[in-house]
Motif scaffolding. Structure first.
Motif, PDB file in Angstrom:
ATOM      1  N   LYS A  61      -4.579   0.703   7.075  1.00  0.00           N
ATOM      2  CA  LYS A  61      -4.303  -0.317   6.057  1.00  0.00           C
ATOM      3  C   LYS A  61      -2.938  -0.955   6.295  1.00  0.00           C
ATOM      4  O   LYS A  61      -1.923  -0.248   6.336  1.00  0.00           O
ATOM      5  CB  LYS A  61      -4.322   0.299   4.652  1.00  0.00           C
ATOM      6  CG  LYS A  61      -5.669   0.904   4.290  1.00  0.00           C
ATOM      7  CD  LYS A  61      -5.746   1.356   2.844  1.00  0.00           C
ATOM      8  CE  LYS A  61      -7.182   1.713   2.508  1.00  0.00           C
ATOM      9  NZ  LYS A  61      -7.377   2.112   1.128  1.00  0.00           N
ATOM     10  N   LYS A 118       0.850  -1.210   0.000  1.00  0.00           N
ATOM     11  CA  LYS A 118       0.000   0.000   0.000  1.00  0.00           C
ATOM     12  C   LYS A 118       0.879   1.252   0.000  1.00  0.00           C
ATOM     13  O   LYS A 118       0.487   2.275  -0.552  1.00  0.00           O
ATOM     14  CB  LYS A 118      -0.887   0.028   1.256  1.00  0.00           C
ATOM     15  CG  LYS A 118      -1.846  -1.149   1.364  1.00  0.00           C
ATOM     16  CD  LYS A 118      -3.159  -0.910   0.659  1.00  0.00           C
ATOM     17  CE  LYS A 118      -4.155  -2.007   0.963  1.00  0.00           C
ATOM     18  NZ  LYS A 118      -5.123  -2.253  -0.083  1.00  0.00           N
ATOM     19  N   VAL A 127      -9.094   5.387   8.454  1.00  0.00           N
ATOM     20  CA  VAL A 127      -8.883   4.075   7.818  1.00  0.00           C
ATOM     21  C   VAL A 127      -7.441   3.601   8.026  1.00  0.00           C
ATOM     22  O   VAL A 127      -6.499   4.347   7.766  1.00  0.00           O
ATOM     23  CB  VAL A 127      -9.212   4.156   6.306  1.00  0.00           C
ATOM     24  CG1 VAL A 127      -9.063   2.792   5.649  1.00  0.00           C
ATOM     25  CG2 VAL A 127     -10.626   4.688   6.100  1.00  0.00           C
ATOM     26  N   ASN A 170     -16.411  -6.954   5.885  1.00  0.00           N
ATOM     27  CA  ASN A 170     -15.929  -6.924   4.510  1.00  0.00           C
ATOM     28  C   ASN A 170     -15.569  -8.335   4.050  1.00  0.00           C
ATOM     29  O   ASN A 170     -15.081  -9.136   4.834  1.00  0.00           O
ATOM     30  CB  ASN A 170     -14.666  -6.067   4.443  1.00  0.00           C
ATOM     31  CG  ASN A 170     -14.901  -4.801   3.652  1.00  0.00           C
ATOM     32  OD1 ASN A 170     -15.627  -4.792   2.659  1.00  0.00           O
ATOM     33  ND2 ASN A 170     -14.289  -3.729   4.098  1.00  0.00           N
ATOM     34  N   GLU A 208      -7.861   2.044  -3.958  1.00  0.00           N
ATOM     35  CA  GLU A 208      -6.854   0.985  -3.986  1.00  0.00           C
ATOM     36  C   GLU A 208      -6.565   0.606  -5.428  1.00  0.00           C
ATOM     37  O   GLU A 208      -7.350   0.907  -6.331  1.00  0.00           O
ATOM     38  CB  GLU A 208      -7.391  -0.269  -3.276  1.00  0.00           C
ATOM     39  CG  GLU A 208      -8.641  -0.816  -3.956  1.00  0.00           C
ATOM     40  CD  GLU A 208      -8.984  -2.260  -3.626  1.00  0.00           C
ATOM     41  OE1 GLU A 208      -8.112  -2.989  -3.143  1.00  0.00           O
ATOM     42  OE2 GLU A 208     -10.131  -2.649  -3.890  1.00  0.00           O
ATOM     43  N   GLU A 222     -18.625   3.164  -4.317  1.00  0.00           N
ATOM     44  CA  GLU A 222     -17.453   2.513  -4.901  1.00  0.00           C
ATOM     45  C   GLU A 222     -17.760   1.931  -6.271  1.00  0.00           C
ATOM     46  O   GLU A 222     -18.844   1.400  -6.494  1.00  0.00           O
ATOM     47  CB  GLU A 222     -16.989   1.377  -3.995  1.00  0.00           C
ATOM     48  CG  GLU A 222     -16.265   1.852  -2.764  1.00  0.00           C
ATOM     49  CD  GLU A 222     -15.827   0.685  -1.888  1.00  0.00           C
ATOM     50  OE1 GLU A 222     -15.139  -0.226  -2.386  1.00  0.00           O
ATOM     51  OE2 GLU A 222     -16.181   0.697  -0.693  1.00  0.00           O
TER      52      GLU A 222
HETATM   53  P1  AMP Z   1      -9.126  -1.876  -0.027  1.00  0.00           P
HETATM   54  O1  AMP Z   1      -8.602  -3.263   0.222  1.00  0.00           O
HETATM   55  O2  AMP Z   1      -8.100  -0.791   0.066  1.00  0.00           O
HETATM   56  O3  AMP Z   1     -10.016  -1.810  -1.216  1.00  0.00           O
HETATM   57  O4  AMP Z   1     -10.195  -1.611   1.118  1.00  0.00           O
HETATM   58  C1  AMP Z   1     -11.281  -2.473   1.338  1.00  0.00           C
HETATM   59  C2  AMP Z   1     -12.530  -1.668   1.493  1.00  0.00           C
HETATM   60  O5  AMP Z   1     -12.388  -0.747   2.587  1.00  0.00           O
HETATM   61  C3  AMP Z   1     -12.854  -0.787   0.295  1.00  0.00           C
HETATM   62  O6  AMP Z   1     -13.529  -1.492  -0.690  1.00  0.00           O
HETATM   63  C4  AMP Z   1     -13.709   0.266   0.950  1.00  0.00           C
HETATM   64  O7  AMP Z   1     -15.021  -0.209   1.147  1.00  0.00           O
HETATM   65  C5  AMP Z   1     -13.067   0.458   2.297  1.00  0.00           C
HETATM   66  N1  AMP Z   1     -12.097   1.577   2.264  1.00  0.00           N
HETATM   67  C6  AMP Z   1     -10.784   1.512   1.942  1.00  0.00           C
HETATM   68  N2  AMP Z   1     -10.195   2.718   2.007  1.00  0.00           N
HETATM   69  C7  AMP Z   1     -11.172   3.578   2.379  1.00  0.00           C
HETATM   70  C8  AMP Z   1     -11.215   4.992   2.597  1.00  0.00           C
HETATM   71  N3  AMP Z   1     -10.110   5.758   2.502  1.00  0.00           N
HETATM   72  N4  AMP Z   1     -12.394   5.545   2.940  1.00  0.00           N
HETATM   73  C9  AMP Z   1     -13.513   4.787   3.076  1.00  0.00           C
HETATM   74  N5  AMP Z   1     -13.543   3.452   2.887  1.00  0.00           N
HETATM   75  C10 AMP Z   1     -12.396   2.842   2.535  1.00  0.00           C
END
Ligand code: AMP
Ligand code: GLY
Length: 421
Positions: A145, A105, A143, A226, A285, A194
């Protein structure tokens, strides 16, 4: 041509199904595949793990494979494409460094920042104490990560400060995801809807695929934990033609340019997860592969020869190519095992999966064949995908097919495709 597809999910079943339709295709091997891929014409499963890249190389060499297509991220991040290319084997997918778009990331956010590509503001932490101090003062929601690959479990959207601090503890102190959580990206919470925007790249040229939308949460009305994705549809009304152009101009092309500036020619599928609201589009992402379950509805709509497109992408000959799409809408609903995405049982016989027709295809995710029974063999088990003149008609056909399918503990969302209605 002989093709090797790597992976075992619904995405790979869809890839195999579509590749096998090409006149160019003589045979598709799938490593390791599932009960659905085993039953496709021209296809044969091979018992090799997706991360056994040396075993896969030996197989490709010994079986005169003309083109290898990689489904999941793990072998890409391990450098499968680098290894195959070193051995003069044609392979569609990004090399190890390019796969860092999903594998790290921190790398991905830095590409976005240096390329001036809109994304959530963020900070990087390698020290839990500093991260804790930051979380005590930051705006909420926030958030977190994990930097490394975490099989979809590395993102925590915290709606309270307690949740944020607990998340930090589990990722960085307790190391619940191992070394993936050694470094963290902590970023601004984005509001909106999204969408998935997936392109096919040949290292020089890029072709956008049809737009799509995934439903990541487990339960109806986007509630619950999720998951890898509980259903998807294509196209999404959210991405108009103008928006499509804007995304290519403001996001995809600048990302590929920034990678090129770093000496990386991106080849393969590139998946941008976008957050869209009235004012703007931002990147949530990047994934270095095709989406699962987005692949299923997208390929259901593809009229062009998919093998020819993959071959041209691998040979850097995409220039001037266009993709023809079915005007209909496609919708895929994932049927999963009770307990997914946490603990679940497998090994239950599935009934009612033989009723396919021109508008309905049942893609297998986690299934296996034993004697002449099909058994559940994973968290996501099937992705029932259908075509209709509009989203509602695709919805009706898919849920009608689902009503005939059952096994012990099967569940699915009842509202796929209903978000905009
Ligand atoms: P990712 O693996 O980065 O796609 O994150 C998984 C899920 O988390 C995404 O599909 C979004 O639903 C949520 N998510 C990730 N980053 C954000 C963010 N900055 N703001 C809000 N929701 C987020
Ligand atoms: N559908 C989400 C993903 O493929 O990551």
């Amino acid at each position: 041509m002989k093709v090797l597809v790597i992976g075992s999910g619904g995405r790979e079943h869809a890839l195999v199904w579509k590749l096998a339709q090409s006149d160019l295709c003589e045979k598709v091997y799938v490593a390791p595949g599932n009960a659905g891929t085993a039953d496709e014409p021209k296809a044969e499963n091979v018992e090799l793990d997706v991360e056994d890249i040396d075993g896969l190389l030996d197989f490709a060499k010994n079986n005169d494979i003309d083109l290898t297509i990689v489904g999941p991220e793990a072998p890409l991040v391990l450098g499968l494409v680098d290894l195959f290319e070193k051995n003069n084997l044609l392979c569609l997918g990004p090399k190890r460094l390019a796969a860092q778009m999903e594998g790290s990331k921190i790398f991905m956010k830095d590409v976005l920042k240096k390329g001036n590509i809109p994304t959530a503001t963020y900070e990087v932490f390698s020290d839990a104490e500093r991260a804790r101090e930051f979380l005590k003062k930051c705006d909420i929601p926030i958030v977190l990560k994990a930097n490394g690959l975490a099989g979809g479990k590395g993102v925590i959207v915290a709606f309270s400060r307690e949740e944020a601090l607990e998340g930090l503890n589990s990722l960085m102190v307790e190391q619940k995801l191992g070394s993936a959580g050694d470094n963290l990206v902590i970023e601004e919470f984005l509001k909106g809807e999204e969408a998935s925007f997936i392109v096919l790249c040949d290292g020089e040229n890029v072709l956008p695929l049809a737009s799509s939308q995934d439903h990541k949460q487990r339960d109806d009305n986007d509630m619950g934990p999720n998951t890898g994705g509980m259903g998807a549809y294509s196209p999404t009304p959210l991405i108009t033609e103008e928006l499509n152009e804007e995304i290519m101009r403001e996001i995809i092309l600048p990302t590929l340019d920034e990678l090129k500036r770093r000496g990386i020619d991106y080849k393969g599928f590139l998946y941008a997860g976008l957050m869209i609201n009235e004012q703007k589009i931002k990147v949530l992402e990047y994934n270095c592969r095709f989406g699962d379950p987005e692949t299923q509805p997208i390929l259901m709509r593809m009229k062009s020869d998919f093998l020819d497109l993959c071959l041209k992408a691998a040979e850097q000959e995409l220039k001037g190519e266009q993709i023809e799409w079915d005007d209909r809408f496609a919708l895929g609903v994932v049927m999963a095992s009770k307990g997914y995405p946490e603990k679940y049982e497998i090994g239950f016989p599935i009934s009612g999966i033989n009723e396919e027709n021109e508008a309905i295809k049942i893609f297998h995710c986690g299934t296996k064949k034993e004697a002449d029974k099909i058994l559940s063999n994973g968290g996501r088990v099937l992705c029932v995908t259908g075509l209709g003149s509009d989203l509602n008609s695709a919805f009706e056909k898919v849920y009608e097919a689902i009503s005939k399918i059952s096994w012990n503990g099967a569940f699915y969302r009842k509202d796929i495709g209903k978000r905009n209605q």
